[in-house]
Design an enzyme around this catalytic site. Structure first.
Site, PDB file in Angstrom:
ATOM      1  N   TYR A   1      62.896   1.767 -30.766  1.00 22.44           N
ATOM      2  CA  TYR A   1      63.542   2.294 -29.544  1.00 22.44           C
ATOM      3  C   TYR A   1      63.820   1.200 -28.517  1.00 22.44           C
ATOM      4  CZ  TYR A   1      60.818   6.284 -31.362  1.00 22.44           C
ATOM      5  OH  TYR A   1      60.214   7.222 -32.147  1.00 22.44           O
TER       6      TYR A   1
ATOM      7  N   ARG B   1      57.359   1.083 -31.840  1.00 16.93           N
ATOM      8  CA  ARG B   1      58.216   1.489 -30.721  1.00 16.93           C
ATOM      9  C   ARG B   1      59.199   0.395 -30.262  1.00 16.93           C
ATOM     10  NH1 ARG B   1      56.974   3.067 -26.272  1.00 16.93           N
ATOM     11  NH2 ARG B   1      58.392   4.835 -26.268  1.00 16.93           N
TER      12      ARG B   1
ATOM     13  N   GLY C   1      57.587  15.887 -22.650  1.00 22.43           N
ATOM     14  CA  GLY C   1      58.633  15.041 -22.073  1.00 22.43           C
ATOM     15  C   GLY C   1      58.268  14.309 -20.802  1.00 22.43           C
TER      16      GLY C   1
ATOM     17  N   CYS D   1      57.759  -9.216 -42.483  1.00 21.93           N
ATOM     18  CA  CYS D   1      58.981  -9.901 -42.922  1.00 21.93           C
ATOM     19  C   CYS D   1      60.227  -9.118 -42.532  1.00 21.93           C
ATOM     20  CB  CYS D   1      58.944 -10.117 -44.421  1.00 21.93           C
ATOM     21  SG  CYS D   1      57.489 -11.021 -44.908  1.00 21.93           S
ATOM     22  N   GLU D   2      60.486  -9.025 -41.241  1.00 25.64           N
ATOM     23  CA  GLU D   2      61.645  -8.312 -40.694  1.00 25.64           C
ATOM     24  C   GLU D   2      61.978  -8.995 -39.368  1.00 25.64           C
ATOM     25  OE1 GLU D   2      63.264  -5.238 -41.410  1.00 25.64           O
ATOM     26  OE2 GLU D   2      62.098  -4.778 -43.207  1.00 25.64           O
TER      27      GLU D   2
ATOM     28  N   GLU E   1      53.754  21.260 -23.342  1.00 25.37           N
ATOM     29  CA  GLU E   1      53.351  20.519 -24.545  1.00 25.37           C
ATOM     30  C   GLU E   1      53.378  19.005 -24.303  1.00 25.37           C
ATOM     31  OE1 GLU E   1      55.316  23.557 -27.872  1.00 25.37           O
ATOM     32  OE2 GLU E   1      56.453  21.798 -27.233  1.00 25.37           O
TER      33      GLU E   1
ATOM     34  N   TYR F   1      52.259   7.589 -29.730  1.00 25.10           N
ATOM     35  CA  TYR F   1      53.242   7.177 -30.742  1.00 25.10           C
ATOM     36  C   TYR F   1      53.003   5.740 -31.207  1.00 25.10           C
ATOM     37  CZ  TYR F   1      55.232  11.405 -28.800  1.00 25.10           C
ATOM     38  OH  TYR F   1      55.390  12.689 -28.360  1.00 25.10           O
TER      39      TYR F   1
ATOM     40  N   GLY G   1      52.504  15.195 -24.579  1.00 30.17           N
ATOM     41  CA  GLY G   1      51.811  14.294 -25.498  1.00 30.17           C
ATOM     42  C   GLY G   1      51.605  12.963 -24.804  1.00 30.17           C
ATOM     43  N   ARG G   2      52.723  12.261 -24.626  1.00 29.53           N
ATOM     44  CA  ARG G   2      52.717  10.932 -24.025  1.00 29.53           C
ATOM     45  C   ARG G   2      52.015  10.907 -22.660  1.00 29.53           C
ATOM     46  NH1 ARG G   2      57.015   7.328 -25.104  1.00 29.53           N
ATOM     47  NH2 ARG G   2      58.256   9.122 -25.714  1.00 29.53           N
TER      48      ARG G   2
HETATM   49  N1  LLP Z   1      57.151  19.307 -27.810  1.00 30.21           N
HETATM   50  C1  LLP Z   1      58.124  19.058 -28.700  1.00 30.21           C
HETATM   51  C2  LLP Z   1      58.862  20.174 -29.273  1.00 30.21           C
HETATM   52  C3  LLP Z   1      58.424  17.724 -29.069  1.00 30.21           C
HETATM   53  O1  LLP Z   1      59.398  17.491 -29.936  1.00 30.21           O
HETATM   54  C4  LLP Z   1      57.696  16.653 -28.492  1.00 30.21           C
HETATM   55  C5  LLP Z   1      57.974  15.268 -28.869  1.00 30.21           C
HETATM   56  C6  LLP Z   1      56.673  16.969 -27.573  1.00 30.21           C
HETATM   57  C7  LLP Z   1      56.437  18.295 -27.250  1.00 30.21           C
HETATM   58  C8  LLP Z   1      55.860  15.909 -26.905  1.00 30.21           C
HETATM   59  O2  LLP Z   1      56.656  15.113 -26.120  1.00 30.21           O
HETATM   60  P1  LLP Z   1      56.033  14.074 -25.077  1.00 30.21           P
HETATM   61  O3  LLP Z   1      55.309  14.852 -24.019  1.00 30.21           O
HETATM   62  O4  LLP Z   1      55.118  13.174 -25.816  1.00 30.21           O
HETATM   63  O5  LLP Z   1      57.215  13.380 -24.531  1.00 30.21           O
HETATM   64  N2  LLP Z   1      58.148   8.561 -31.088  1.00 30.21           N
HETATM   65  C9  LLP Z   1      58.846   8.636 -29.826  1.00 30.21           C
HETATM   66  C10 LLP Z   1      58.661   9.988 -29.155  1.00 30.21           C
HETATM   67  C11 LLP Z   1      59.067  11.148 -30.020  1.00 30.21           C
HETATM   68  C12 LLP Z   1      58.850  12.487 -29.342  1.00 30.21           C
HETATM   69  C13 LLP Z   1      59.043  13.606 -30.287  1.00 30.21           C
HETATM   70  N3  LLP Z   1      58.824  14.908 -29.748  1.00 30.21           N
HETATM   71  C14 LLP Z   1      58.401   7.481 -28.947  1.00 30.21           C
HETATM   72  O6  LLP Z   1      57.587   6.671 -29.378  1.00 30.21           O
HETATM   73  O7  LLP Z   1      58.891   7.325 -27.828  1.00 30.21           O
END
Ligand code: LLP
Length: 414
Positions: A315, A311, A239, A342-343, A272, A371, A274-275
């Site tokens: 979003y 994205r 997050g 085509c959207e 955890e 993502y 990601g982003r």
């Molecule tokens: N842990 C869990 C349980 C999650 O559901 C997620 C992301 C993460 C960790 C990693 O979150 P991050 O650190 O990346 O915020 N496709 C969307 C984002 C979907 C996130 C889903 N879950 C976008 O492009 O903004």
């Protein structure tokens, strides 16, 4: 512009570390994703530094970017992996993770996925359903496994400050278990003799705009764990946000760490992200196919679209665009950057400030490392783009994944 040390202009040329992006894309053509391993490792290090002094393990969330070369680099740097499917577990193992380094999360794990993960011996199961506990217990019994590590996922009923599509911690969301159910399960751990309950998991959303909701969620989790001093693992999810636009007011890693530090001292913490690790390490490079002046606006029609980067369409996300060669002194104008799909929602950027550009000019779409490719599709029978990785030293690059071919798109069909 959301540029930084690894993605910056040098004498008017847009660079990824020591290499001009124009050279990097010459090998593959466009559209193409470029990733800086140096930047991803820098972000991993910055997160660890922010939380130093606490017992923290970083499990990179592979859903953000599952490129094997990216996973390999992060795993070699000691990161674990957060996987949400058997496919992601397989990918993490292929990239060199040990099963113990993997946490397996997900609201809808299938029985086959659970058996696969138990058989592999993954490090943690983040469990979101009481029936899932029964399945886990059954799989462990069938496979002769004991002490399968479980973290129950709490739905803390807090509303994250983010786009509603990526908020997960509010009551009514499909994610997690209520406090009541968790209390009940913890009081009846003996019903699951093959499982070892270690603590809780809580993830309230992605691209979080403040730290307060996370603090509230962690506090709720700790109230539930208070009667069980043996359960001191707390997985606080991902997050942490990435900066998509220069000047965006967002909490930094250090803000999250400072707000959470007093709560986390006696816990074994899993993060955890990601982003926060991979978003600003990646760009999507696209070429202008056509310029159209219509209805009082300039449209740049480019060779990437919602198939490569969904994205903006999904979003209303805003990404910045920068030309591979800077046009110092030119008048900037508001343009729309649109894809070939085509959207009507296939718009990558609205009111983008860009110089007067011509067909053949190239643009980097910034902060596209998370993502982006993982959400790419074959809509309109468009092969998914290649991925080029700049190594951690910053001075060499390789094609980590080739562009899909038309044959790839026909595979498995009769
Ligand atoms: N842990 C869990 C349980 C999650 O559901 C997620 C992301 C993460 C960790 C990693 O979150 P991050 O650190 O990346 O915020 N496709 C969307 C984002 C979907 C996130 C889903 N879950 C976008 O492009 O903004």
């Amino acid at each position: 512009m959301a540029l930084h040390d690894s993605i910056r202009y040098e004498n008017g040329t847009l660079m990824m570390d020591a290499l001009p992006m124009a050279d990097l894309v010459a090998k593959t053509g466009t559209p193409v994703y470029l990733y800086s391993l140096k930047r991803a490792l820098h972000n991993l290090h910055a997160i660890r530094t922010a939380y130093s002094g606490l017992t923290v393990e970083v499990h990179y969330s592979a859903k953000a970017n599952g490129c094997l070369a990216v996973l390999r680099a992060l795993i070699q740097a000691g990161a674990g992996i957060d996987a949400v499917s058997a496919g992601e577990i397989h990918r993490a193992l292929t990239a060199g993770a040990t099963p113990q380094q993997i946490v397996f999360a997900g609201v809808g794990k299938t029985p086959d996925e659970i058996r696969y993960a138990v058989g592999q011996g993954v490090g943690w199961f983040n469990v979101e359903n009481v029936d899932e506990l029964h399945q886990l217990q059954q799989a462990a019994t069938d496979l002769g496994r004991d002490a399968v590590p479980v973290a129950l996922r709490l739905n803390p009923e807090v509303t994250a400050s983010t786009h509603p599509y990526i908020a997960t911690g509010h009551g009514g969301a499909k994610f997690g278990l209520t406090a009541e159910v968790i209390r009940h399960v913890l009081a009846h751990q003996a019903q699951y003799p093959r499982l070892r309950f270690g603590g809780l998991h809580v993830h309230i959303g992605s691209q979080l705009g403040d730290t307060a909701a996370t603090v509230a969620a962690v506090s709720r989790a700790q109230e539930l764990l208070a009667p069980y001093p043996a359960l001191r693992m707390l997985n606080i999810g991902g997050g942490m946000p990435a900066v998509y636009r220069q000047g965006q007011a967002l909490p930094a890693f250090s803000d999250f760490a400072a707000a959470l530090r007093p709560l986390l001292r006696d816990y074994h913490v899993i993060l955890e992200p990601g982003r926060a690790i991979i978003a600003d390490a990646g760009v999507l490079v696209t070429t202008i196919l056509y310029v159209k002046k219509q209805a009082g606006q300039t449209l740049y029609i480019v060779d990437a679209g919602m198939t490569e980067l969904i994205r903006p369409a999904l979003y209303e996300a805003v990404h910045e665009f920068v030309p591979l060669r800077s046009f110092e002194g030119n008048i900037h104008r508001a343009a729309q950057v649109v894809g070939p799909v085509c959207e009507s929602s296939d718009v990558l950027g609205q009111e983008v400030m860009l110089p007067e550009l011509r067909p053949g000019d190239r643009l980097a779409i910034l902060t596209a490392g998370a993502y982006g490719m993982v959400m790419a599709s074959n809509y309109n029978a468009r092969p998914r783009p290649p991925e080029v990785v700049v190594t951690a030293q910053g001075n060499s690059a390789f094609v980590a994944r080739a562009r899909e071919t038309w044959e790839d798109l026909l595979r498995g069909e009769v």
